[in-house]
Design a protein around this motif. Structure first.
Motif, PDB file in Angstrom:
ATOM      1  N   PHE A  87     -37.173 -17.104 -32.892  1.00  0.00           N
ATOM      2  CA  PHE A  87     -36.478 -17.051 -34.172  1.00  0.00           C
ATOM      3  C   PHE A  87     -37.479 -16.532 -35.184  1.00  0.00           C
ATOM      4  O   PHE A  87     -38.569 -17.090 -35.318  1.00  0.00           O
ATOM      5  N   THR A  88     -37.137 -15.482 -35.912  1.00  0.00           N
ATOM      6  CA  THR A  88     -38.089 -14.873 -36.834  1.00  0.00           C
ATOM      7  C   THR A  88     -38.363 -15.738 -38.060  1.00  0.00           C
ATOM      8  O   THR A  88     -39.476 -15.740 -38.565  1.00  0.00           O
ATOM      9  N   SER A  89     -37.382 -16.493 -38.541  1.00  0.00           N
ATOM     10  CA  SER A  89     -37.586 -17.245 -39.773  1.00  0.00           C
ATOM     11  C   SER A  89     -37.741 -18.754 -39.574  1.00  0.00           C
ATOM     12  O   SER A  89     -37.863 -19.487 -40.543  1.00  0.00           O
ATOM     13  N   ASN A  90     -37.720 -19.240 -38.335  1.00  0.00           N
ATOM     14  CA  ASN A  90     -37.924 -20.654 -38.052  1.00  0.00           C
ATOM     15  C   ASN A  90     -38.505 -20.753 -36.648  1.00  0.00           C
ATOM     16  O   ASN A  90     -37.819 -20.495 -35.668  1.00  0.00           O
ATOM     17  N   ASN A  91     -39.759 -21.144 -36.553  1.00  0.00           N
ATOM     18  CA  ASN A  91     -40.414 -21.150 -35.245  1.00  0.00           C
ATOM     19  C   ASN A  91     -40.314 -22.483 -34.515  1.00  0.00           C
ATOM     20  O   ASN A  91     -40.996 -22.694 -33.517  1.00  0.00           O
ATOM     21  N   SER A  92     -39.454 -23.383 -34.954  1.00  0.00           N
ATOM     22  CA  SER A  92     -39.364 -24.696 -34.321  1.00  0.00           C
ATOM     23  C   SER A  92     -38.838 -24.631 -32.888  1.00  0.00           C
ATOM     24  O   SER A  92     -39.118 -25.514 -32.087  1.00  0.00           O
ATOM     25  N   MET A  93     -38.096 -23.615 -32.541  1.00  0.00           N
ATOM     26  CA  MET A  93     -37.522 -23.511 -31.203  1.00  0.00           C
ATOM     27  C   MET A  93     -38.068 -22.283 -30.471  1.00  0.00           C
ATOM     28  O   MET A  93     -37.524 -21.883 -29.453  1.00  0.00           O
ATOM     29  N   ASP A  94     -39.143 -21.696 -30.980  1.00  0.00           N
ATOM     30  CA  ASP A  94     -39.756 -20.549 -30.296  1.00  0.00           C
ATOM     31  C   ASP A  94     -40.490 -21.030 -29.049  1.00  0.00           C
ATOM     32  O   ASP A  94     -41.091 -22.099 -29.053  1.00  0.00           O
ATOM     33  N   GLY A  95     -40.437 -20.226 -28.000  1.00  0.00           N
ATOM     34  CA  GLY A  95     -41.193 -20.554 -26.802  1.00  0.00           C
ATOM     35  C   GLY A  95     -40.496 -20.106 -25.544  1.00  0.00           C
ATOM     36  O   GLY A  95     -39.461 -19.440 -25.565  1.00  0.00           O
ATOM     37  N   THR A  96     -41.089 -20.493 -24.436  1.00  0.00           N
ATOM     38  CA  THR A  96     -40.551 -20.201 -23.116  1.00  0.00           C
ATOM     39  C   THR A  96     -40.009 -21.498 -22.542  1.00  0.00           C
ATOM     40  O   THR A  96     -40.655 -22.542 -22.616  1.00  0.00           O
ATOM     41  N   PHE A  97     -38.808 -21.415 -21.964  1.00  0.00           N
ATOM     42  CA  PHE A  97     -38.116 -22.604 -21.480  1.00  0.00           C
ATOM     43  C   PHE A  97     -37.634 -22.393 -20.049  1.00  0.00           C
ATOM     44  O   PHE A  97     -37.088 -21.350 -19.719  1.00  0.00           O
ATOM     45  N   VAL A  98     -37.809 -23.425 -19.220  1.00  0.00           N
ATOM     46  CA  VAL A  98     -37.255 -23.448 -17.873  1.00  0.00           C
ATOM     47  C   VAL A  98     -35.882 -24.101 -17.980  1.00  0.00           C
ATOM     48  O   VAL A  98     -35.694 -25.045 -18.755  1.00  0.00           O
ATOM     49  N   ILE A  99     -34.927 -23.600 -17.205  1.00  0.00           N
ATOM     50  CA  ILE A  99     -33.586 -24.183 -17.165  1.00  0.00           C
ATOM     51  C   ILE A  99     -33.477 -25.000 -15.878  1.00  0.00           C
ATOM     52  O   ILE A  99     -33.093 -24.475 -14.834  1.00  0.00           O
ATOM     53  N   PRO A 100     -33.819 -26.308 -15.920  1.00  0.00           N
ATOM     54  CA  PRO A 100     -33.721 -27.110 -14.706  1.00  0.00           C
ATOM     55  C   PRO A 100     -32.287 -27.442 -14.321  1.00  0.00           C
ATOM     56  O   PRO A 100     -32.001 -27.703 -13.156  1.00  0.00           O
ATOM     57  N   ARG A 101     -31.368 -27.465 -15.316  1.00  0.00           N
ATOM     58  CA  ARG A 101     -29.972 -27.765 -15.011  1.00  0.00           C
ATOM     59  C   ARG A 101     -29.062 -26.952 -15.911  1.00  0.00           C
ATOM     60  O   ARG A 101     -29.265 -26.867 -17.118  1.00  0.00           O
TER      61      ARG A 101
END
Length: 153
Positions: free
Chosen positions: A108-122
């Motif tokens: 997210f360019t204007s809010n980095n709270s959810m930026d990152g790499t995520f695994v989808i386990p389910r």
């Protein structure tokens, strides 16, 4: 007959591999409401409408994502940081992309709270679980925390 068995096995294997690709699963392209956050494991449930008062994500086919995120830099867990205060949610537009069959990258360019790499386990029709990936050192610490708390993902 001997030639058809390997041929059928090949197509069965390809079909099985494709079904394990969670990032291409059409279930991902829905609106999700955050129901639980525990040690950077985000648990979502399907939401029919995008409610402005609850945290959530909406994945689009074109690599766009809309997030109902807190204004705080801490992201979803601001309620823990400020007990008794309700966090105000705002809509942010970002991008997501496939990293591997079970991993996505969100920015997210204007809010980095959810930026990152995520695994989808389910990933099911009604539920989504995302686990944030960190460096090897931080992952090792988080794994020890998860073991002591008996957290399954």
């Amino acid at each position: 007959m001997k030639k058809t068995i390997p041929f059928l096995l090949f197509f069965f294997t390809i079909g099985l591999m494709k079904s394990q690709d969670r990032t291409s699963d059409p279930f991902l392209l829905q609106t999700w409401k955050l129901t639980e956050l525990d040690n950077y494991i985000y648990t979502y449930e399907k939401q029919n409408i995008f409610n402005a008062k609850t945290p959530g994500l909406k994945f689009s086919k074109n690599g766009k994502i809309i997030g109902n995120l807190s204004k705080s830099a801490n992201g979803y867990d601001t309620k823990e940081d400020f007990p008794g205060k309700v966090s105000k949610m705002e809509r942010y537009i970002g991008n997501w992309k496939k990293v591997s069959d079970t991993t996505i990258a969100i920015t997210f360019t204007s809010n980095n709270s959810m930026d990152g790499t995520f695994v989808i386990p389910r990933l099911t029709e009604s539920g989504l679980k995302l686990r944030k990936i960190f460096s090897a050192d931080i992952e090792k610490k988080l794994d020890s925390i998860r073991r002591t708390k008996s957290i399954s993902y």
